[in-house]
Design a protein around this motif. Structure first.
Motif, mmCIF file in Angstrom:
data_model
loop_
_atom_site.group_PDB
_atom_site.id
_atom_site.type_symbol
_atom_site.label_atom_id
_atom_site.label_comp_id
_atom_site.label_asym_id
_atom_site.label_seq_id
_atom_site.Cartn_x
_atom_site.Cartn_y
_atom_site.Cartn_z
ATOM 1 N N PHE A 9 0.837 -1.187 0.000
ATOM 2 C CA PHE A 9 0.000 0.000 0.000
ATOM 3 C C PHE A 9 0.880 1.248 0.000
ATOM 4 N N PHE A 10 0.512 2.218 -0.856
ATOM 5 C CA PHE A 10 1.211 3.491 -0.926
ATOM 6 C C PHE A 10 0.358 4.562 -0.267
ATOM 7 N N GLU A 11 1.016 5.505 0.405
ATOM 8 C CA GLU A 11 0.309 6.651 0.952
ATOM 9 C C GLU A 11 -0.125 7.568 -0.190
ATOM 10 N N ARG A 33 2.954 13.509 -4.658
ATOM 11 C CA ARG A 33 4.298 14.038 -4.942
ATOM 12 C C ARG A 33 4.876 13.419 -6.211
ATOM 13 N N ALA A 34 4.647 12.125 -6.395
ATOM 14 C CA ALA A 34 5.235 11.426 -7.545
ATOM 15 C C ALA A 34 4.685 11.944 -8.865
ATOM 16 N N THR A 35 3.425 12.384 -8.870
ATOM 17 C CA THR A 35 2.784 12.839 -10.116
ATOM 18 C C THR A 35 2.664 14.359 -10.199
ATOM 19 N N ILE A 55 10.224 8.440 -4.710
ATOM 20 C CA ILE A 55 11.342 9.082 -4.008
ATOM 21 C C ILE A 55 12.671 8.457 -4.392
ATOM 22 N N ASP A 56 12.698 7.137 -4.641
ATOM 23 C CA ASP A 56 13.953 6.464 -5.005
ATOM 24 C C ASP A 56 14.303 6.622 -6.485
ATOM 25 N N GLY A 57 13.518 7.423 -7.224
ATOM 26 C CA GLY A 57 13.812 7.675 -8.633
ATOM 27 C C GLY A 57 13.159 6.703 -9.594
ATOM 28 N N LYS A 58 12.438 5.726 -9.066
ATOM 29 C CA LYS A 58 11.809 4.736 -9.933
ATOM 30 C C LYS A 58 10.593 5.336 -10.629
#
Length: 673
Positions: free
Chosen positions: A339-341, A347-349, A372-375
């Motif tokens: 599960f992702f917050e 933030r990712a999008t 956050i890890d660049g993936k």
């Protein structure tokens, strides 16, 4: 003159505009008859549909005005065309042209007194004639400002866009109807409309309007119905599936459209109350007034019921509160996915920025995101207005957690917060197969070895779903836009929102709610709701033929035998010239035996009867081996037929010919508009 088709030779008589008045080379504008369940006159700008006449209703095309001419539509075994003759003045000289600069079809009449041509009529006539201006279920009223409004019982899908005069997203039901549930869905009659786009419709000349209503109500994908022929008291049946497109108030009244919606919007249910039932209700009311004791008894029962309901609701809320406290752990155990917050996804999008948007899926938009890890990931966000989306979302989460294969898109996790439902996929930089295959600037990248590798990869992915996974999965929406390509153009099957799980010994199932994409559906699924691994095989066969030819199955018309890619391929096969199907951009850079074998396999996969189609293990064996003698394919299923026209309103003893005509006379259209 004739506008239409010679079905024996494949000749398509249509008008093409000059580039300009001085340059007779072909321009972008074309006008002709589109073949389907009910033919229509359509104008294109390039490959984009620009104007639509509406279907032929026995007297005229439903969106066309009256004129000085006798309109006639003819359908025989040899020809299918539209023509006109003079009604009133046999000496009148008239001509029709396509005007590239004005983007219109214009009719000019010769005025002998002035020795000049005078503009008599032009289409598109007004703003509302632009194709699908108001979106799905949106009605265009040319004398209103703004011109677009939702049909009664519907509301704008995106209110802010609608208020900003952007109507492209159209309308949705104000209240969702429940398929075939007693007293929940009915039909609202709309009069004087141009009939919707017939791309997703079905027609029969043998049914009455009442039969048509019953047939539509029994099919959960049916959105509306109407008479096929409006002459006399009306006859025949036409039903529409999916969203109703390109609606407007017609300039000529006379045809009713019955649109499915919740009974709170229609004001009536599927069953009309009889006078006897009304009388009984009146008697009950009198009885309540006459006998106070009975009234008090009923009141006590109602109060008791309300109290018990209140107690039950309180108990349920208490249980839900306990369950919510354990929700995160329960969801983890059920979905078996990380599960992702929600804040992480935002933030990712870049807060679901428009420049991150990759496209629109069946139940919501898809964005590119960077964790956050660049993936890099692809984020599928369920649309808030999607009524069925939550069920499909849960279905996809559960399935994807259990399915792992090199030719299936990998799901990395999900997010559930409030109304938000989000899936996180591995990112596919090359997007979908259709973005290469049907793009003239990209298709050459797909040489034959790459195309064969894509065919083989899709077959391996389907074999895993049907046979090798822990579950037996029927995808039900296999199409080129659901085949994603990785960095090396390897295919990965995606979008399991409407997939179904089968028991190990289960062969087929039925559904009342038909979901999927027309053009890829097997006939037994589209018509009767029966699906199995063989319905996926049919879809695979369509994709295989599209990959070989570089052309879509629908939306492009071919002479003879069906007027779609499937009918075109079958005709070439019977004529012994199947290699004419091969994409011209491949040149001679392919192995003839390999391509011929793929065409052969594709036709085996799209045979009419499911039992005649091979399973995926047989398909892979045939793709792998050059020495196997393959069985001869039988006639494919779901060819576009002309039966609806040949059945509708026969006016002659000749079973193979119909001449439907009408005299439309007016003296009010002599001036240019």
């Amino acid at each position: 003159m004739k506008i239409g088709w010679n079905l024996k030779t494949g000749l398509n008589r249509q008008l093409s505009a000059w580039k300009n008045w001085d340059d007779p080379s072909k321009g972008d504008l074309t006008w002709g008859v589109v073949l389907g369940t009910t033919p229509e006159l359509v104008m294109w700008k390039g490959t984009t549909e620009y104007y639509r006449s509406g279907p032929w209703n026995g007297e005229r095309f439903s969106g066309k005005t009256t004129s000085l001419f006798q309109l006639e539509f003819v359908s025989t075994n040899d020809e299918l065309f539209y023509t006109y003759n003079l009604n009133k003045d046999s000496s009148l000289i008239t001509r029709v042209v396509l005007n590239e600069s004005a983007y219109s079809r214009q009719r000019y009449n010769w005025i002998p007194e002035n020795q000049t041509w005078r503009l008599y009529s032009s289409v598109p006539r007004d703003y509302c004639d632009n194709y699908n201006l108001c979106g799905a279920y949106g009605n265009c009223l040319v004398n209103e400002s703004p011109p677009c409004e939702c049909l009664t019982g519907f509301k704008p899908k995106l209110s802010r866009q609608w208020e900003a005069l952007d109507w492209t997203e159209g309308c949705i039901q104000s209240e969702e109807w429940k398929c075939r549930e007693k007293n929940r869905d009915g039909f609202q009659r709309f009069s004087g409309l141009k009939m919707p786009d017939t791309t997703k419709s079905w027609a029969s000349g043998n049914l009455t309007l009442d039969d048509c209503r019953v047939k539509c109500w029994q099919n959960c994908s049916c959105a509306a119905y109407a008479n096929l022929d409006i002459r006399g008291e009306g006859s025949g049946c036409q039903i529409w599936f999916g969203d109703l497109m390109d609606l407007r108030v017609a300039s000529v009244p006379g045809q009713d459209l019955y649109v499915r919606m919740h009974t709170s919007s229609t004001g009536s249910s599927n069953k009309t109350n009889s006078s006897e039932e009304s009388s009984k209700r009146g008697q009950r009311k009198k009885l309540v007034v006459a006998i106070p004791v009975s009234f008090l008894l009923v009141l006590m029962i109602v109060l008791t019921f309300i109290y018990l309901y209140w107690r039950k609701r309180k108990l349920r809320e208490k249980i839900e509160n306990i369950s919510q406290e354990r929700g995160d752990e329960a969801r983890e155990n059920k979905f078996e996915l990380p599960f992702f917050e929600f804040d992480t996804i935002v933030r990712a999008t870049n807060n679901f920025s428009s420049d991150k948007r990759l496209g629109q899926g069946g139940f919501g938009p898809v964005y590119m995101g960077t964790l956050i890890d660049g993936k890099e990931v692809a984020v599928k966000r369920l649309g808030h207005m999607s009524g069925q989306g939550v069920r499909e979302f849960k279905n996809e989460v559960i399935l994807c957690a259990k399915l792992q294969h090199r030719n299936l898109v990998k799901v990395l996790g999900c997010c559930i917060q409030g109304e938000e439902r989000i899936l996180i996929y591995e990112y596919m930089p090359n997007k979908s197969l259709d973005s290469f295959l049907f793009d003239s600037s990209q298709r050459e990248i797909l040489d034959w070895p790459r195309r064969f590798n894509i065919i083989f990869g899709i077959a391996r992915g389907l074999l895993y779903l049907h046979q090798d996974s822990r579950l037996r999965i029927i995808h039900r929406d296999l199409k080129t836009s659901n085949i994603l390509l990785d960095n090396e153009l390897n295919p990965k099957i995606s979008d399991f929102g409407i997939a179904r799980m089968f028991a190990e010994n289960q062969i087929e199932a039925n559904t009342k709610m038909i979901a999927g994409t027309y053009g890829y559906m097997a006939p037994e699924y589209a018509i009767d709701g029966r699906f199995s691994i063989k319905s996926d095989i049919f879809s695979f066969g369509i994709i295989l033929l599209e990959v070989v030819s570089g052309r879509k199955n629908t939306g492009v018309f071919y002479p003879n035998q069906g007027f779609n890619l499937l009918g075109h391929a079958w005709r070439l096969w019977k004529e012994g010239t199947p290699m004419k199907l091969v994409d011209a951009c491949l040149g001679d850079a392919f192995t003839v035996s390999e391509v011929l074998r793929c065409i052969h396999i594709g036709l085996l996969c799209v045979q009419l009867h499911p039992e005649d189609r091979p399973n995926m293990s047989s398909v892979i064996l045939m793709l792998n081996s050059e020495n196997n003698t393959l069985p001869q394919p039988k006639e494919p299923g779901f060819l576009i037929e002309r039966m609806s026209i040949n059945e509708a309103g026969k006016t002659s003893s000749d079973e193979n010919k119909i001449n439907s005509s009408t005299n439309e006379i007016t003296d009010t259209l002599l001036e240019a508009r």
